[in-house]
Design an enzyme around this catalytic site. Structure first.
Site, PDB file in Angstrom:
ATOM      1  N   SER A 184       0.796  -1.226   0.000  1.00 49.42           N
ATOM      2  CA  SER A 184       0.000   0.000   0.000  1.00 49.42           C
ATOM      3  C   SER A 184       0.827   1.272   0.000  1.00 49.42           C
ATOM      4  CB  SER A 184      -0.950  -0.012   1.194  1.00 49.42           C
ATOM      5  OG  SER A 184      -0.215  -0.159   2.383  1.00 49.42           O
ATOM      6  N   HIS A 212      -5.836  -3.568  -1.630  1.00 48.72           N
ATOM      7  CA  HIS A 212      -5.590  -2.522  -2.634  1.00 48.72           C
ATOM      8  C   HIS A 212      -5.559  -3.088  -4.050  1.00 48.72           C
ATOM      9  CE1 HIS A 212      -4.778   1.114  -0.275  1.00 48.72           C
ATOM     10  NE2 HIS A 212      -4.207   0.335   0.611  1.00 48.72           N
ATOM     11  N   LYS A 243     -12.549   0.000   0.173  1.00 49.72           N
ATOM     12  CA  LYS A 243     -11.688   0.748  -0.759  1.00 49.72           C
ATOM     13  C   LYS A 243     -12.370   0.796  -2.127  1.00 49.72           C
ATOM     14  CE  LYS A 243      -7.555   0.354   1.963  1.00 49.72           C
ATOM     15  NZ  LYS A 243      -6.856  -0.706   2.677  1.00 49.72           N
TER      16      LYS A 243
HETATM   17  C1  LIG Z   1      -6.919  -1.114   4.121  1.00 47.64           C
HETATM   18  C2  LIG Z   1      -6.323  -2.417   4.383  1.00 47.64           C
HETATM   19  C3  LIG Z   1      -6.821  -3.266   5.371  1.00 47.64           C
HETATM   20  C4  LIG Z   1      -7.917  -2.843   6.316  1.00 47.64           C
HETATM   21  O1  LIG Z   1      -9.150  -2.900   5.689  1.00 47.64           O
HETATM   22  P1  LIG Z   1     -10.457  -2.470   6.523  1.00 47.64           P
HETATM   23  O2  LIG Z   1     -11.576  -3.153   5.838  1.00 47.64           O
HETATM   24  O3  LIG Z   1     -10.503  -0.965   6.427  1.00 47.64           O
HETATM   25  O4  LIG Z   1     -10.254  -2.926   7.918  1.00 47.64           O
HETATM   26  C5  LIG Z   1      -6.257  -4.515   5.516  1.00 47.64           C
HETATM   27  N1  LIG Z   1      -5.237  -4.912   4.737  1.00 47.64           N
HETATM   28  C6  LIG Z   1      -4.715  -4.120   3.778  1.00 47.64           C
HETATM   29  C7  LIG Z   1      -3.592  -4.617   2.939  1.00 47.64           C
HETATM   30  C8  LIG Z   1      -5.237  -2.837   3.581  1.00 47.64           C
HETATM   31  O5  LIG Z   1      -4.706  -2.065   2.648  1.00 47.64           O
END
Ligand SMILES: *Cc1c(COP(=O)(O)O)cnc(C)c1O
Length: 395
Positions: A184, A212, A243
């Site tokens: 990320s 992502h 996301k």
């Molecule tokens: C954003 C993210 C998460 C967390 O996701 P949520 O649904 O907001 O808890 C977990 N793992 C990765 C790789 C992320 O980028």
């Protein structure tokens, strides 16, 4: 004052003194390519995970409203007591179909999906081999688990193989490799072909957190496993609905049925946490329909990303190469990343500087994120602002 509060006052002061105290900007509009905050209006937003621009999409909002009308606001229950509606089963089936997996289980977030995964399927007899750049939720999930832990340098297959060899020689029963699909902070993609090859060679399973990647990369936007051509070779995929896939909240674990079955019985963050709201479940079904039935958003995101990456390079910025809409502009220096972000805000572009401890010392950057919702005019505006900022700051 109680001792505890003295301690926290010192900690607060330390964070402030080191310049690392974070404040939150208050947004006064829905999420989008252009937003207002309580202090600025008309900011072009280059730091949301709103890759497909669905956070405030009319069709998705209509599906959320229809969900509330048909299924109610909430379940007031965990799944196994009285919190499972047809809607949840439909979403799990649709996610499995979309991702190309055998089964799927929903969680309140991907953080919870990772938090409830490792200790449920692995014990002290087993080994977890984890990429050093993996997300905090993987690290925390692994902490809850008694398996032997290994860490390898980011995407370094030689080190991964050494860990696998060591785990084998140590007599570990199950060997589980875990990696983010897309890293990320860098926007780079895990080398999943090599990971799967090594997993085959050493009889290991492969767990990919593709938060992502899903809805962002791959011809069908299925994620890193599609992008790398290893859809059938991944044992577990975790991901977020917060996301690209709508941007609200919620997460899932998807993969081999043998694993999902056990999670449904034993995963603590599933068993002891509330069902996903019908609002989100309903909207997520529409998101999956939307991106399965048309390539428009995918094409737009890919064009915008390529355009923006090329533009930044032409201006002379040092970016991490790739194809993902996460585009990190490297300043290396901590202060420079803050200055660049501040300068961009003066120019009505919202970006964030990332520095230690979020990234390694000396690897500070401004991370930009492209969305299908950005217009060419907006991207041109942002590129021009970056060009001016570069001249004005002399970087
Ligand atoms: C954003 C993210 C998460 C967390 O996701 P949520 O649904 O907001 O808890 C977990 N793992 C990765 C790789 C992320 O980028």
């Amino acid at each position: 004052m109680k001792t505890a509060y003295n301690h926290w006052a010192t900690l607060t002061q330390e964070i402030k003194d080191s310049g690392l105290w974070k404040t939150e900007r208050v947004i006064t509009t829905p999420q989008g390519a252009k937003i207002d905050t309580d202090k600025n209006s008309g900011l072009i937003n280059m730091c949301a995970n709103n890759y497909l621009g669905l956070s405030n999409n009319d069709e998705i909002k209509a599906a959320a409203k229809a969900g509330i009308d048909r299924w109610g606001y909430g379940l007031s229950s965990v799944r196994f007591i009285c919190g499972t509606q047809e809607l949840h089963k439909n979403l799990e089936a649709k996610l499995s179909e979309f991702l190309g997996t055998e089964d799927t289980i929903l969680y309140s977030s991907c953080y919870d999906a990772n938090g409830g995964l490792f200790e449920t399927i692995l014990t002290a007899d087993d080994a977890i081999i984890s990429d050093e750049l993996n997300h905090a939720s993987i690290i925390d999930g692994v902490r809850l688990c008694k398996a032997k832990r290994y860490k390898y340098k980011n995407n370094n297959m030689e080190e991964l193989e050494n860990c696998l060899k060591d785990a084998q020689e140590s007599g570990c029963r199950i060997k589980a490799i875990v990696t983010d699909g897309v890293f990320s902070m860098d926007g780079t993609i895990a080398n999943l072909v090599a990971v799967c090859d090594l997993a085959d060679k050493y009889d290991a399973i492969v767990i990919v957190d593709d938060s992502h990647g899903v809805g962002v990369i791959g011809d069908g936007l299925r994620g890193a496993h599609e992008h790398c051509g290893v859809i059938e070779r991944i044992d577990v995929l975790t991901g977020t609905l917060g996301k690209a896939l709508g941007g609200s909240s919620g997460g899932y674990t998807s993969g081999k049925k043998a694993i999902i079955d056990i999670l449904r019985q034993r995963s603590r963050t599933y068993l002891f946490s509330n069902s996903l709201s019908p609002i989100i479940a309903s909207a997520s079904l529409t998101v999956l329909d939307m991106i399965s039935n048309s390539n428009d958003l995918s094409t737009c995101l890919k064009e915008n990303t390529a355009y923006f990456r090329k533009g930044l390079k032409e201006i002379g910025y040092d970016i991490i190469d790739g194809t993902h809409p996460i585009v990190p502009i490297m300043t290396y220096d901590e202060i420079a990343s803050q200055k660049l972000a501040e300068k961009m805000l003066e120019k009505n572009v919202y970006v964030i500087g990332f520095f230690f401890p979020v990234v390694q010392r000396g690897k500070a950057r401004v991370r930009t994120q492209v969305s299908a919702a950005h217009t060419k005019e907006q991207l041109d505006y942002v590129l021009n602002a970056f060009k001016e900022a570069k001249q004005e700051l002399g970087i």
